[in-house]
Write a protein that holds these residues in place. Structure first.
Motif, PDB file in Angstrom:
ATOM      1  N   TYR A  92       0.837  -1.206   0.000  1.00 61.18           N
ATOM      2  CA  TYR A  92       0.000   0.000   0.000  1.00 61.18           C
ATOM      3  C   TYR A  92       0.874   1.259   0.000  1.00 61.18           C
ATOM      4  O   TYR A  92       0.629   2.202  -0.755  1.00 61.18           O
ATOM      5  N   THR A 112      -6.949  -2.554  11.522  1.00 65.21           N
ATOM      6  CA  THR A 112      -7.576  -3.695  10.855  1.00 65.21           C
ATOM      7  C   THR A 112      -7.904  -4.767  11.868  1.00 65.21           C
ATOM      8  O   THR A 112      -7.129  -5.063  12.777  1.00 65.21           O
ATOM      9  N   HIS A 139     -10.236   1.146   5.567  1.00 69.04           N
ATOM     10  CA  HIS A 139     -10.526   0.514   4.288  1.00 69.04           C
ATOM     11  C   HIS A 139     -10.786   1.559   3.214  1.00 69.04           C
ATOM     12  O   HIS A 139     -10.341   1.411   2.070  1.00 69.04           O
ATOM     13  N   LEU A 143      -8.772   1.897  -0.346  1.00 65.47           N
ATOM     14  CA  LEU A 143      -9.464   1.773  -1.629  1.00 65.47           C
ATOM     15  C   LEU A 143      -9.303   3.019  -2.489  1.00 65.47           C
ATOM     16  O   LEU A 143      -9.023   2.943  -3.690  1.00 65.47           O
ATOM     17  N   MET A 159      -5.878  -6.117  -0.246  1.00 64.64           N
ATOM     18  CA  MET A 159      -6.943  -6.173   0.749  1.00 64.64           C
ATOM     19  C   MET A 159      -7.016  -7.557   1.394  1.00 64.64           C
ATOM     20  O   MET A 159      -7.361  -7.681   2.568  1.00 64.64           O
ATOM     21  N   MET A 166     -12.335  -8.500   3.210  1.00 67.03           N
ATOM     22  CA  MET A 166     -12.531  -7.721   1.995  1.00 67.03           C
ATOM     23  C   MET A 166     -12.631  -8.607   0.760  1.00 67.03           C
ATOM     24  O   MET A 166     -13.116  -8.199  -0.271  1.00 67.03           O
TER      25      MET A 166
END
Length: 483
Positions: A92, A112, A139, A143, A159, A166
Motif C-alpha cells: 500500500y 484492521t 478501508h 481503496l 486487501m 474484503m
C-alpha cells in the motif's frame, strides 16, 4: 540504495517494471526469512532497503523484534500472520506513497480487525493510546488511494493481506502471495495502468460457482487418451445457467492440452436442415486443420484416405473445408436408395471419427441445445457412440431439461444409448448462490466484494442467481446510468 519509505511508484513504463520488481523481490525476500524459521515481527517501509539498480534487489533490516518459529511448528501460519499483514501495508505504501503508521496520520484511522485479533501487543494498548510502531489504516483510504493506480486484481490481493473480510480468501503463506504475483494476469504485466475501480467489464467465459462441475467434466476428458470406448457428457439446466460457457471453457483448456475440440449449436429454426449443425462443427474442425501447418494437413489427409478410401468424396460433398484438406474438388457420389445412402453416410462418418480421434489427439465434439436437434443428427450421434471401433472420442451435449418431454426425440435418443450401455456422465446446472453472485457482480463492476454486497442483495432478489439474468440486469442498470 534507498529505504522503501522513500521509494514510490511512477506511472511510466519504466516505473511499472520497477514496481513489479520491488513487490516481487520484497515478497521473495520475506519468503526466504520465513523458510529460515524466522518471523520478522516489525516489517515497516523504513526497515526495507531497495537497491536502486535494474533488478531492484531487496534487503530486510532491523531484526530486533524477530522471533524463531519452533522447529516442530515451522509450517504454522499463525505466527507469520503479522508479517503477512505488514506486507500488505508495505505494498500500500509503495503504491500510494503514503505512510500507514498511526503517527503519520493527522486523524485516527481504524486498526484492521485481523491485525488486532492476531497481535497481543495491540490488544494491550489502553483505550485512547496508540502504539506508533503498529499499522493503522482505514478501508476507505486504502481503496481510494489504490483504485486509480493499480488493476483491481492487485488491489484485491492487498486487501486480502490487510483484511481477509474484503475478499473471499485469506493468504496463508508468503509463497501463496508470490505465486499470485507471478501469474501473468495478476498484476502489472499489462501494458498500461488505468483506473480500474468502478469500471464495467462483463465476463465472456469466466466461471462462477462451477468448479465442481468443471472438475467432473475434466475427469472424464482425462480418460480419453487411454483408447477407451466413446463416452458422452450431458450438461442440463434451464436457459441462462451457463451450460455453453462451462463447456466452451473446458474446450479452451483441452485445446491447450493437445485435444481437438469442435462445436456446433442446434437452432430451433434449422430443424428442417438435417445434419447442418454437425456439418458446421466438422467444417470448423477442418478449418483448424488447414491453419495448423502442412505437416498436420498431410497427416490428416493420409489418415482419412486410409480409413475412407474413395468414400471420402461423399463427405467432401457435405463438408466444404474437407475438400481443402484433401486437395480435391467435391464430387457427386454414386446414386443409391435413401436407406442405403443413410447407412453409407453413418459408416463414412464413423470411419472419419476413427481416423481423426487418436490417443495422441483425442476428439471432443460439443453439441449445444440438443432439445432442438433433428432426428437425423441424433441417429448419427447414436451410431457413432455405439460403434465399438471408435476410441478417444467424447461427445458433450447440452440441453434444457425443462423442454424435454417423454415423447421428445431426444428422450428416445437418451433411452437408446442408455440401453446400449454407453457411459454417460450427467452434469446438472442450477442457479448460483448469493456468494458467487457477489463474486460475479464484483468482477463486472471492478469493485472489491465487500463493497458490492448491498448491490448483490438487490441483484440476487431480482434474478434468483440465474447467471444470464444477473448479466442482463447489470447491463440494464449500466445502460440507465445507475452503475
Amino acid at each position: 540504495s534507498v529505504r522503501a519509505s522513500s521509494w514510490t511508484m511512477n506511472s511510466d513504463n519504466d516505473g511499472r517494471k520497477k514496481i513489479l520488481s520491488v513487490v516481487k523481490n520484497t515478497t521473495w525476500s520475506l519468503l526466504d526469512i520465513h523458510d529460515a524459521g524466522v518471523v520478522h515481527n516489525n516489517i515497516r517501509a523504513d526497515h526495507i532497503i531497495i537497491k536502486t539498480d535494474e533488478k531492484c534487489s531487496i534487503k530486510f533490516i532491523s531484526f530486533g523484534s524477530a522471533s524463531f518459529l519452533p522447529r516442530s511448528d515451522k509450517n504454522s501460519n499463525t505466527d507469520k500472520r503479522k508479517d503477512l499483514i505488514s506486507l500488505g501495508f508495505i505494498f500500500y505504501e509503495i503504491i500510494s506513497g503514503k505512510s500507514s503508521l498511526y503517527t503519520d496520520h493527522r486523524q485516527p484511522l481504524f486498526l484492521t480487525s485481523d491485525y488486532s485479533s492476531g497481535s497481543e501487543e495491540v490488544s494491550s494498548v489502553e483505550e485512547g493510546q496508540h502504539d506508533a510502531t503498529q499499522l493503522y489504516v482505514s478501508h476507505i483510504e486504502v481503496l481510494s488511494d489504490l483504485a486509480s493506480r493499480i488493476p483491481i486484481s492487485f488491489m484485491k490481493m492487498i486487501m486480502a493481506l490487510i483484511e481477509s473480510k474484503m475478499t473471499a480468501r485469506r493468504y496463508q503463506s508468503v509463497n501463496e502471495v508470490y505465486q499470485d504475483l507471478d501469474h501473468p494476469n495478476t498484476f502489472l504485466n499489462n501494458s498500461e495502468i488505468r483506473p480500474y475501480i468502478g469500471k464495467i467489464k462483463f465476463p465472456h467465459d469466466k466461471l462462477f460457482g462451477r468448479n465442481d462441475h468443471l472438475s467432473s467434466i475434466m475427469n472424464v476428458c482425462q480418460r480419453m487418451n487411454s483408447a477407451r470406448p466413446s463416452e458422452m457428457i450431458l450438461v442440463s439446466g434451464h436457459s441462462g445457467t451457463g451450460k455453453s460457457t462451462l463447456v466452451n471453457h473446458v474446450g479452451k483448456i483441452l485445446v491447450k492440452m493437445g485435444v481437438n475440440f469442435t462445436s456446433g449449436k442446434f437452432d430451433q429454426l434449422q430443424q428442417a436442415k438435417p445434419l447442418s449443425t454437425i456439418i458446421d462443427a466438422f467444417d470448423g474442425y477442418f478449418s483448424e486443420v488447414m491453419q495448423s501447418g502442412q505437416d498436420v494437413i498431410n497427416k490428416t489427409k493420409t489418415s482419412l484416405l486410409k480409413a475412407l478410401g474413395s468414400g471420402v468424396g461423399v463427405l467432401t460433398r457435405i463438408i466444404p473445408r474437407l475438400c481443402a484438406v484433401m486437395g480435391i474438388s467435391a464430387t457427386d457420389p454414386v446414386q443409391i436408395g435413401f436407406n442405403d445412402a443413410q447407412n453409407r453416410l453413418k459408416y463414412l462418418f464413423e470411419s472419419m471419427i476413427s481416423a481423426i480421434a487418436t490417443p495422441s489427439q483425442p476428439l471432443v465434439l460439443f453439441l449445444d441445445d440438443l432439445q432442438w436437434a433433428d432426428i437425423s443428427s441424433l441417429q448419427l450421434i447414436k451410431s457413432t457412440l455405439t460403434n465399438s471401433e471408435n476410441k478417444c472420442f467424447l461427445c458433450i451435449g447440452s440441453y434444457r431439461e425443462n423442454e424435454i418431454s417423454n415423447d421428445h426425440p431426444f428422450a428416445e435418443f437418451l433411452s437408446d444409448i442408455i440401453t446400449r450401455k454407453i457411459l454417460i456422465t450427467k452434469i446438472e446446472l442450477g442457479n448460483i448462490d448469493r456468494t458467487n453472485v457477489n463474486a460475479l457482480v464484483s468482477d463486472v463492476i471492478c469493485t472489491p466484494e465487500l463493497e458490492t454486497k448491498p448491490l448483490t442483495d438487490i441483484v440476487y432478489r431480482k434474478t434468483g442467481g440465474n447467471i444470464l439474468f444477473v448479466i442482463q440486469f447489470l447491463q440494464s442498470l449500466h445502460s440507465e446510468g445507475l452503475l
